[in-house]
Scaffold this motif. Structure first.
Motif, short mmCIF file in Angstrom:
data_model
loop_
_atom_site.label_atom_id
_atom_site.label_comp_id
_atom_site.label_asym_id
_atom_site.label_seq_id
_atom_site.Cartn_x
_atom_site.Cartn_y
_atom_site.Cartn_z
N ALA A 1 -45.35 -27.97 -40.25
CA ALA A 1 -44.83 -28.15 -38.90
C ALA A 1 -45.61 -29.20 -38.11
N ARG A 2 -46.90 -29.35 -38.40
CA ARG A 2 -47.72 -30.34 -37.69
C ARG A 2 -47.57 -31.74 -38.27
N LYS A 3 -47.26 -31.84 -39.56
CA LYS A 3 -47.22 -33.14 -40.21
C LYS A 3 -45.82 -33.76 -40.27
N HIS A 4 -44.80 -32.93 -40.30
CA HIS A 4 -43.45 -33.42 -40.50
C HIS A 4 -42.58 -33.17 -39.28
N TYR A 5 -41.62 -34.06 -39.06
CA TYR A 5 -40.64 -33.89 -37.99
C TYR A 5 -39.75 -32.70 -38.35
N LEU A 6 -39.63 -31.76 -37.43
CA LEU A 6 -38.91 -30.52 -37.70
C LEU A 6 -37.46 -30.78 -38.09
N GLY A 7 -36.83 -31.77 -37.45
CA GLY A 7 -35.45 -32.10 -37.78
C GLY A 7 -35.29 -32.57 -39.21
N SER A 8 -36.32 -33.25 -39.73
CA SER A 8 -36.27 -33.72 -41.12
C SER A 8 -36.43 -32.56 -42.10
N VAL A 9 -37.32 -31.63 -41.76
CA VAL A 9 -37.55 -30.47 -42.63
C VAL A 9 -36.28 -29.62 -42.75
N LEU A 10 -35.55 -29.51 -41.65
CA LEU A 10 -34.36 -28.65 -41.62
C LEU A 10 -33.06 -29.42 -41.79
N ASP A 11 -33.13 -30.71 -42.10
CA ASP A 11 -31.94 -31.56 -42.13
C ASP A 11 -30.85 -31.02 -43.06
N PHE A 12 -31.25 -30.54 -44.23
CA PHE A 12 -30.28 -30.01 -45.20
C PHE A 12 -29.44 -28.89 -44.60
N PHE A 13 -30.08 -28.03 -43.82
CA PHE A 13 -29.41 -26.83 -43.30
C PHE A 13 -28.42 -27.16 -42.18
N TYR A 14 -28.54 -28.34 -41.60
CA TYR A 14 -27.56 -28.77 -40.60
C TYR A 14 -26.40 -29.53 -41.24
N ARG A 15 -26.63 -30.13 -42.39
CA ARG A 15 -25.60 -30.94 -43.03
C ARG A 15 -24.73 -30.14 -44.00
N ASP A 16 -25.35 -29.21 -44.70
CA ASP A 16 -24.60 -28.44 -45.69
C ASP A 16 -23.67 -27.45 -44.99
N HIS A 17 -22.54 -27.15 -45.61
CA HIS A 17 -21.53 -26.28 -45.00
C HIS A 17 -21.84 -24.80 -45.14
N GLU A 18 -22.79 -24.43 -45.99
CA GLU A 18 -23.03 -23.01 -46.26
C GLU A 18 -23.96 -22.32 -45.25
#
Length: 380
Positions: A107-124
């Motif tokens: 969480a301190r090193k990476h942009y949170l949106g990048s870490v969770l990007d898959f979960f916003y793009r995938d339909h499941e």
């Protein structure tokens, strides 16, 4: 006539689509929760908890856990997710995932949106999937056994939701709230902060709130500070406010049963003035040193509570101003009330939050004493 009807029905079947892209249940393995960590070489390590398929009737009789964990590693979250197939021979299905935990290191090193990007793009994945940050390795948290729920993912989901509702010591973050906050004008997001008691098994608890600014974890606030933040955000539902007795370590407690915070912004000589007016209704939970035999004594207790609420909220605002983190979303209020002024602030990079003047004035009304006794129960 009947022959004509049969002919029409039979002909219509030719236009029905078949299951050309169907998949059998045995081709999937269903995800309960996910832990995201980072290795020393920079690669992402995922620990995924899956529902364990029920045994066939003929082979039933064994017990065991209703879930199992699998670790995969790759350069990205999506790549590590797809590696599930080379371990299990099934594709991971994210339609039932309950919770995602992210290590503080990630969480301190990476942009949170990048870490969770898959979960916003995938339909499941569902946008109501809970999210939290962990002290230490995130994987350790989903390996714990639950106390009441069937799985630890269900426990974490309930802890963050009910903990927010009845104690106001955390915020029920999920993919939806985080996505909305990351795309707000101030780019400040909140997620529960989880800890484990050392040398104890099954000892996960929520210890305050993780504050993200510009996508990365910047600070962690305490449970006490979180209650003040929930007041400022008008998200306080139920919780306990304590007052320490003068000249003693004893504390009296009051349950807030209803809360609403009015806010407003004013500009005076290029200085931003922000007004917060929490209006609270409370019940007495514990008395140690106060007596409420008269209306005047009750009013004194009201003033003590108001002073305590004001003090706690001012302390949070002062601390966040030192770090120049718009923890309460002041920029969002400015944007809504005066878009032109907000554009000027952004263009000229004015430290609007650090230089803002806050005015806090709480109003508390005690409606329930809990008993007819007007003094501490232990006093005769």
């Amino acid at each position: 006539m009947q022959k004509l009807i049969k002919y029409i029905v039979a002909s219509s079947l030719l236009f029905l689509s078949g299951c050309w892209d169907h998949a059998e249940l045995t081709e999937y393995v269903f995800v309960q929760s996910l832990a995201i960590d980072q290795k020393k070489d920079g690669s992402i390590k995922l620990t995924t908890q899956f529902y364990k398929p029920a045994p066939k009737i003929a082979s039933a009789g064994g017990g065991g856990e209703s879930y199992f964990n699998l670790e995969t590693e790759a350069k990205s979250v999506f790549d590590a997710i797809r590696d599930v197939t080379i371990h299990l021979g099934r594709k991971a299905n994210w339609g039932h995932v309950r919770f995602i935990v992210i290590s503080e290191n990630v969480a301190r090193k990476h942009y949170l949106g990048s870490v969770l990007d898959f979960f916003y793009r995938d339909h499941e994945p569902r946008l109501l999937t809970g999210v939290a940050v962990t002290e230490g390795s995130a994987a350790d948290y989903i390996k714990e056994k639950p106390h009441v729920e069937n799985t630890v993912s269900e426990q974490l989901n309930e802890v963050t939701k009910t903990g927010s509702k009845f104690s106001a010591k955390t915020y029920p973050a999920n993919l939806f709230t985080i996505g909305k906050q990351l795309h707000s004008e101030v780019d400040t997001a909140y997620a529960p902060y989880l800890r484990k008691e050392k040398e104890k098994e099954n000892s996960i608890y929520v210890d305050g709130l993780s504050i993200f600014h510009k996508g990365k974890l910047k600070t962690i606030i305490t449970n006490k500070e979180t209650k003040s933040l929930m007041l400022a955000l008008n998200n306080f539902q139920f919780g306990i406010i304590g007052i320490t007795c003068k000249g003693s370590k004893l504390q009296e407690s009051f349950e807030i049963t209803e809360s609403h915070t009015n806010t407003s912004v004013e500009f005076k000589n290029d200085v931003i003035h922000y007004f917060l007016q929490p209006k609270l209704q409370a019940s007495i939970g514990e008395l140690e040193c106060s007596t409420i035999e008269t209306k005047e004594q009750l009013e004194v207790l009201h003033k003590k509570l108001e002073k305590q609420v004001n003090s706690n909220l001012k302390a949070l605002l002062k601390q966040s101003q030192k770090k120049n983190i718009d923890i309460i979303g002041l920029g969002n209020d400015i944007y809504r009330s005066n878009p032109k002024e907000w554009q000027r602030i952004k263009k000229e990079k004015i430290p609007y939050y650090k230089d803002a003047v806050f005015h806090v004035k709480a109003e508390v009304n005690i409606l329930n004493t809990g008993t007819d006794i007007s003094k501490p129960f232990h006093k005769k």
